[in-house]
Design an enzyme around this catalytic site. Structure first.
Site, PDB file in Angstrom:
ATOM      1  N   TYR A 169     -18.772  -4.375  -6.032  1.00  0.00           N
ATOM      2  CA  TYR A 169     -19.327  -4.067  -4.710  1.00  0.00           C
ATOM      3  C   TYR A 169     -20.455  -3.051  -4.858  1.00  0.00           C
ATOM      4  CZ  TYR A 169     -14.405  -5.188  -3.460  1.00  0.00           C
ATOM      5  OH  TYR A 169     -13.154  -5.730  -3.343  1.00  0.00           O
TER       6      TYR A 169
ATOM      7  N   ASN B 264     -17.330  11.671   1.505  1.00  0.00           N
ATOM      8  CA  ASN B 264     -18.149  11.754   0.293  1.00  0.00           C
ATOM      9  C   ASN B 264     -19.382  10.879   0.407  1.00  0.00           C
ATOM     10  OD1 ASN B 264     -16.338  13.361  -1.331  1.00  0.00           O
ATOM     11  ND2 ASN B 264     -14.993  11.569  -1.371  1.00  0.00           N
TER      12      ASN B 264
ATOM     13  N   LEU C  71     -22.465   8.496   2.254  1.00  0.00           N
ATOM     14  CA  LEU C  71     -23.515   8.789   3.224  1.00  0.00           C
ATOM     15  C   LEU C  71     -23.196   8.288   4.639  1.00  0.00           C
ATOM     16  CD1 LEU C  71     -26.353   9.909   3.740  1.00  0.00           C
ATOM     17  CD2 LEU C  71     -27.242   7.629   3.183  1.00  0.00           C
TER      18      LEU C  71
ATOM     19  N   LYS D  13     -12.715   1.636 -13.568  1.00  0.00           N
ATOM     20  CA  LYS D  13     -13.138   0.272 -13.195  1.00  0.00           C
ATOM     21  C   LYS D  13     -13.605  -0.487 -14.441  1.00  0.00           C
ATOM     22  CE  LYS D  13     -12.448   0.533  -8.753  1.00  0.00           C
ATOM     23  NZ  LYS D  13     -11.314  -0.192  -8.179  1.00  0.00           N
TER      24      LYS D  13
ATOM     25  N   LYS E 234     -10.625   6.409  -5.296  1.00  0.00           N
ATOM     26  CA  LYS E 234     -12.049   6.061  -5.406  1.00  0.00           C
ATOM     27  C   LYS E 234     -13.025   7.234  -5.260  1.00  0.00           C
ATOM     28  CE  LYS E 234     -12.655   5.184  -0.505  1.00  0.00           C
ATOM     29  NZ  LYS E 234     -13.305   4.431   0.549  1.00  0.00           N
TER      30      LYS E 234
ATOM     31  N   ARG F  49     -30.036   2.802  -2.117  1.00  0.00           N
ATOM     32  CA  ARG F  49     -28.797   2.069  -2.399  1.00  0.00           C
ATOM     33  C   ARG F  49     -28.818   0.738  -1.660  1.00  0.00           C
ATOM     34  NH1 ARG F  49     -28.762   5.608  -5.315  1.00  0.00           N
ATOM     35  NH2 ARG F  49     -27.149   7.087  -5.940  1.00  0.00           N
TER      36      ARG F  49
ATOM     37  N   ASP G 270       0.877  -1.174   0.000  1.00  0.00           N
ATOM     38  CA  ASP G 270       0.000   0.000   0.000  1.00  0.00           C
ATOM     39  C   ASP G 270       0.909   1.217   0.000  1.00  0.00           C
ATOM     40  OD1 ASP G 270      -1.940   2.065   0.871  1.00  0.00           O
ATOM     41  OD2 ASP G 270      -3.236   0.355   1.319  1.00  0.00           O
ATOM     42  N   ASN G 271       0.526   2.252  -0.748  1.00  0.00           N
ATOM     43  CA  ASN G 271       1.346   3.481  -0.706  1.00  0.00           C
ATOM     44  C   ASN G 271       0.834   4.462   0.354  1.00  0.00           C
ATOM     45  OD1 ASN G 271      -0.938   4.536  -1.822  1.00  0.00           O
ATOM     46  ND2 ASN G 271       0.032   5.337  -3.683  1.00  0.00           N
TER      47      ASN G 271
ATOM     48  N   TYR H  55     -13.772   7.911 -12.473  1.00  0.00           N
ATOM     49  CA  TYR H  55     -13.525   6.811 -11.535  1.00  0.00           C
ATOM     50  C   TYR H  55     -14.189   5.525 -12.034  1.00  0.00           C
ATOM     51  CZ  TYR H  55     -14.447   3.648  -7.652  1.00  0.00           C
ATOM     52  OH  TYR H  55     -14.584   2.518  -6.889  1.00  0.00           O
TER      53      TYR H  55
ATOM     54  N   SER I  41     -16.883  -2.220  -9.022  1.00  0.00           N
ATOM     55  CA  SER I  41     -17.873  -1.425  -8.309  1.00  0.00           C
ATOM     56  C   SER I  41     -19.181  -1.416  -9.077  1.00  0.00           C
ATOM     57  CB  SER I  41     -17.352   0.010  -8.186  1.00  0.00           C
ATOM     58  OG  SER I  41     -18.386   0.866  -7.774  1.00  0.00           O
TER      59      SER I  41
HETATM   60  P1  NAD Z   1      -9.462   2.861   0.472  1.00  0.00           P
HETATM   61  O1  NAD Z   1      -9.051   4.160  -0.126  1.00  0.00           O
HETATM   62  O2  NAD Z   1      -9.758   2.801   1.909  1.00  0.00           O
HETATM   63  O3  NAD Z   1      -8.391   1.728   0.114  1.00  0.00           O
HETATM   64  C1  NAD Z   1      -7.628   1.759  -1.060  1.00  0.00           C
HETATM   65  C2  NAD Z   1      -6.180   1.593  -0.657  1.00  0.00           C
HETATM   66  O4  NAD Z   1      -5.357   1.616  -1.828  1.00  0.00           O
HETATM   67  C3  NAD Z   1      -5.684   2.710   0.254  1.00  0.00           C
HETATM   68  O5  NAD Z   1      -5.086   2.141   1.392  1.00  0.00           O
HETATM   69  C4  NAD Z   1      -4.674   3.467  -0.593  1.00  0.00           C
HETATM   70  O6  NAD Z   1      -3.641   4.004   0.201  1.00  0.00           O
HETATM   71  C5  NAD Z   1      -4.199   2.387  -1.539  1.00  0.00           C
HETATM   72  N1  NAD Z   1      -3.688   2.861  -2.838  1.00  0.00           N
HETATM   73  C6  NAD Z   1      -4.287   3.703  -3.708  1.00  0.00           C
HETATM   74  N2  NAD Z   1      -3.513   3.876  -4.795  1.00  0.00           N
HETATM   75  C7  NAD Z   1      -2.401   3.095  -4.622  1.00  0.00           C
HETATM   76  C8  NAD Z   1      -1.241   2.848  -5.393  1.00  0.00           C
HETATM   77  N3  NAD Z   1      -1.021   3.450  -6.583  1.00  0.00           N
HETATM   78  N4  NAD Z   1      -0.323   1.994  -4.912  1.00  0.00           N
HETATM   79  C9  NAD Z   1      -0.497   1.393  -3.710  1.00  0.00           C
HETATM   80  N5  NAD Z   1      -1.576   1.609  -2.924  1.00  0.00           N
HETATM   81  C10 NAD Z   1      -2.522   2.441  -3.381  1.00  0.00           C
HETATM   82  O7  NAD Z   1     -10.735   2.367  -0.383  1.00  0.00           O
HETATM   83  P2  NAD Z   1     -11.715   1.158  -0.096  1.00  0.00           P
HETATM   84  O8  NAD Z   1     -13.051   1.728   0.208  1.00  0.00           O
HETATM   85  O9  NAD Z   1     -11.112   0.185   0.819  1.00  0.00           O
HETATM   86  O10 NAD Z   1     -11.805   0.548  -1.560  1.00  0.00           O
HETATM   87  C11 NAD Z   1     -10.996  -0.549  -1.956  1.00  0.00           C
HETATM   88  C12 NAD Z   1     -11.269  -0.832  -3.425  1.00  0.00           C
HETATM   89  O11 NAD Z   1     -12.666  -1.100  -3.594  1.00  0.00           O
HETATM   90  C13 NAD Z   1     -10.959   0.334  -4.348  1.00  0.00           C
HETATM   91  O12 NAD Z   1     -10.407  -0.176  -5.553  1.00  0.00           O
HETATM   92  C14 NAD Z   1     -12.299   0.951  -4.609  1.00  0.00           C
HETATM   93  O13 NAD Z   1     -12.357   1.611  -5.851  1.00  0.00           O
HETATM   94  C15 NAD Z   1     -13.217  -0.264  -4.585  1.00  0.00           C
HETATM   95  N6  NAD Z   1     -14.592   0.048  -4.215  1.00  0.00           N
HETATM   96  C16 NAD Z   1     -14.860   0.734  -3.068  1.00  0.00           C
HETATM   97  C17 NAD Z   1     -16.178   1.062  -2.755  1.00  0.00           C
HETATM   98  C18 NAD Z   1     -16.502   1.847  -1.524  1.00  0.00           C
HETATM   99  O14 NAD Z   1     -17.600   2.425  -1.457  1.00  0.00           O
HETATM  100  N7  NAD Z   1     -15.660   1.914  -0.516  1.00  0.00           N
HETATM  101  C19 NAD Z   1     -17.225   0.659  -3.604  1.00  0.00           C
HETATM  102  C20 NAD Z   1     -16.916  -0.067  -4.747  1.00  0.00           C
HETATM  103  C21 NAD Z   1     -15.596  -0.370  -5.060  1.00  0.00           C
HETATM  104  N1  UDP Z   2     -26.265  11.065   0.022  1.00  0.00           N
HETATM  105  C1  UDP Z   2     -26.859  12.118   0.664  1.00  0.00           C
HETATM  106  N2  UDP Z   2     -26.074  12.951   1.417  1.00  0.00           N
HETATM  107  C2  UDP Z   2     -24.728  12.767   1.562  1.00  0.00           C
HETATM  108  C3  UDP Z   2     -24.132  11.672   0.894  1.00  0.00           C
HETATM  109  C4  UDP Z   2     -24.921  10.845   0.119  1.00  0.00           C
HETATM  110  O1  UDP Z   2     -28.078  12.312   0.564  1.00  0.00           O
HETATM  111  O2  UDP Z   2     -24.076  13.571   2.245  1.00  0.00           O
HETATM  112  C5  UDP Z   2     -27.100  10.130  -0.751  1.00  0.00           C
HETATM  113  C6  UDP Z   2     -26.726   9.968  -2.219  1.00  0.00           C
HETATM  114  O3  UDP Z   2     -27.398  10.932  -3.008  1.00  0.00           O
HETATM  115  C7  UDP Z   2     -27.180   8.535  -2.500  1.00  0.00           C
HETATM  116  C8  UDP Z   2     -26.943   7.825  -1.159  1.00  0.00           C
HETATM  117  O4  UDP Z   2     -26.910   8.845  -0.175  1.00  0.00           O
HETATM  118  O5  UDP Z   2     -28.564   8.497  -2.782  1.00  0.00           O
HETATM  119  C9  UDP Z   2     -25.633   7.042  -1.111  1.00  0.00           C
HETATM  120  O6  UDP Z   2     -24.574   7.910  -1.496  1.00  0.00           O
HETATM  121  P1  UDP Z   2     -23.059   7.430  -1.457  1.00  0.00           P
HETATM  122  O7  UDP Z   2     -22.228   8.561  -1.980  1.00  0.00           O
HETATM  123  O8  UDP Z   2     -22.753   6.892  -0.112  1.00  0.00           O
HETATM  124  O9  UDP Z   2     -23.036   6.192  -2.466  1.00  0.00           O
HETATM  125  P2  UDP Z   2     -23.200   6.154  -4.063  1.00  0.00           P
HETATM  126  O10 UDP Z   2     -24.147   7.222  -4.473  1.00  0.00           O
HETATM  127  O11 UDP Z   2     -21.836   6.352  -4.617  1.00  0.00           O
HETATM  128  O12 UDP Z   2     -23.760   4.805  -4.336  1.00  0.00           O
END
Ligand code: NAD
Ligand code: UDP
Length: 348
Positions: free
Chosen positions: A176, A197, A199, A152, A84, A230, A31-32, A148, A124
């Site tokens: 996810y 960012n 909810l 993906k 992300k 959601r 991880d960076n 973003y 995602s």
């Molecule tokens: P997070 O930011 O907590 O974890 C991502 C990790 O990757 C971090 O620790 C970051 O430091 C590391 N990282 C980023 N760029 C890097 C690089 N170039 N080299 C090495 N490390 C790097 O995010 P998360 O919520 O744990 O998400 C994990 C994965 O799941 C991501 O790919 C994200 O896009 C995907 N995802 C997340 C969500 C969500 O809502 N959290 C939903 C769908 C998909």
């Molecule tokens: N949302 C909201 N207020 C916030 C953040 C999110 O009303 O401060 C709403 C957003 O419009 C969506 C839901 O909550 O309907 C989930 O948003 P989130 O950003 O968590 O997930 P995503 O939209 O990326 O699935």
């Protein structure tokens, strides 16, 4: 198995690392730390009483990455590392494409170079764009609506081409839905930098008194209470999905795609009420305008994951809020921001 976890210090990665260790696997994390701190790994070591090998490493450092692979002799890779934030991806698209797409290409090159052909990739539900033909199945059209999401979608296409080019690859693409909650211990959880960012973390910070109120992004959608719907999924259920995907891949090759969601949608109002109930705190809110690009309704059809993997989510919204609050209450500022983050675990 000996498993390399990229992005393992982050939110979903840390919970999955814990689950992998508990399942008896050996884990190496790179991880960076661009969006995480090593404290998460230290706490996992405390919780599991197992060692994590950690290397601070950027996926864009190809030579460094190759040396990790050369030394590692991994059986599998679970690839979480990526940026992300949807809004940030629109203002810094090159950074997102470089980090996520070029970073993944480096990873795949290193895997190919060292004959590691088993990969679980964090995709995602954002790849489905604003499609309102719910529930979303794995065959729903892909139409990511921001840089973003397009990183993906592009990575998914690269993985398809790679799988088609070489039958040795076994690849699981996990889409996810909305990961929330935290480990039941309250020791690890989501630690967003700056203003959240998403909810749930925002609501949690309002409950904790760190922010005044939640702004609901629109209450004029065609849903029962007018707010967006959601499919929230507990991060520990999500972590279990990775183990199921790895187990599935072991005797197989090819590329497979699964939605990881509960199949149940919750509105913004329902989430706020559930969180108020779980925390015992009032959650003031106001209604603001819609957030551009938001779908009204998004939830998974998780049938394929159950049929193929025997996996399904077990925890409901109340449990998600309870565990999210457990983490938030015990760690009001997240992981200690001021600690000296010396690498905790046995370094490579
Ligand atoms: P997070 O930011 O907590 O974890 C991502 C990790 O990757 C971090 O620790 C970051 O430091 C590391 N990282 C980023 N760029 C890097 C690089 N170039 N080299 C090495 N490390 C790097 O995010 P998360 O919520 O744990 O998400 C994990 C994965 O799941 C991501 O790919 C994200 O896009 C995907 N995802 C997340 C969500 C969500 O809502 N959290 C939903 C769908 C998909
Ligand atoms: N949302 C909201 N207020 C916030 C953040 C999110 O009303 O401060 C709403 C957003 O419009 C969506 C839901 O909550 O309907 C989930 O948003 P989130 O950003 O968590 O997930 P995503 O939209 O990326 O699935």
């Amino acid at each position: 198995m000996k498993i390399l976890v990229t992005g393992g210090a982050g939110f979903i990665g840390s919970h999955t690392v814990l689950t992998l260790l508990e399942a008896g696997h050996e884990v190496v994390v790179i991880d960076n730390l661009v969006n995480s701190v090593v404290d998460s790994l230290e706490r996992i070591e405390e919780l599991t009483e197992k060692k994590i090998m950690f290397k601070e490493m950027d996926l864009l450092d190809y030579e460094g990455l190759l040396s990790v692979f050369a030394e590692g002799r991994f059986d599998s890779v679970v690839h979480f590392a990526g940026l992300k934030a949807v809004g940030e991806s629109a203002t810094e698209p090159l950074r997102y494409y470089r980090n996520n797409v070029a970073g993944t290409l480096n990873l795949l090159d290193c895997m190919q170079e060292t004959a590691v052909h088993r990969l679980v990739f964090s995709s995602s539900a954002t790849v489905y764009g604003a499609s309102e033909a719910v529930p979303l199945t794995e065959d729903s059209p892909l139409e990511a609506m921001n840089p973003y999401g397009r990183t993906k979608q592009q990575i998914e296409e690269i993985l398809s081409d790679l799988s088609a080019s070489d039958p040795r690859w076994g690849i699981a693409v996990l889409r996810y839905f909305n990961p929330v909650g935290a480990h039941e211990s309250g020791r690890i959880g989501e630690d967003p930098k700056g203003i959240p960012n998403n909810l749930l973390p925002y609501v949690a910070q309002v409950a904790a008194g760190r922010r005044d109120k939640v702004t609901i992004f629109g209450d004029d959608y065609m849903t029962e209470d007018g707010t967006g719907i959601r499919d929230y999924i507990h991060v520990m259920d999500l972590a279990a999905g990775h183990i199921a995907a790895l187990d599935f891949l072991v005797p197989r090759t090819g590329i497979f795609r699964w939605n990881l969601g509960t199949g149940r949608g919750s509105s913004v109002i329902e989430v706020i009420s559930a969180f108020a109930e779980a925390s015992g705190r009032p959650i003031p809110y106001e209604v603001g305008p819609r957030r551009p690009g938001d779908a009204a309704v998004s939830y998974a059809d998780p049938t394929a994951a159950f049929t193929d993997l025997g996996w399904r989510a077990h925890r409901n919204l109340s449990q998600m809020c309870t565990d999210h609050w457990g983490w938030q209450e015990a760690n009001p500022e997240g992981y200690a921001k001021t600690a000296d983050h010396a690498p905790p675990a046995s370094c490579l």
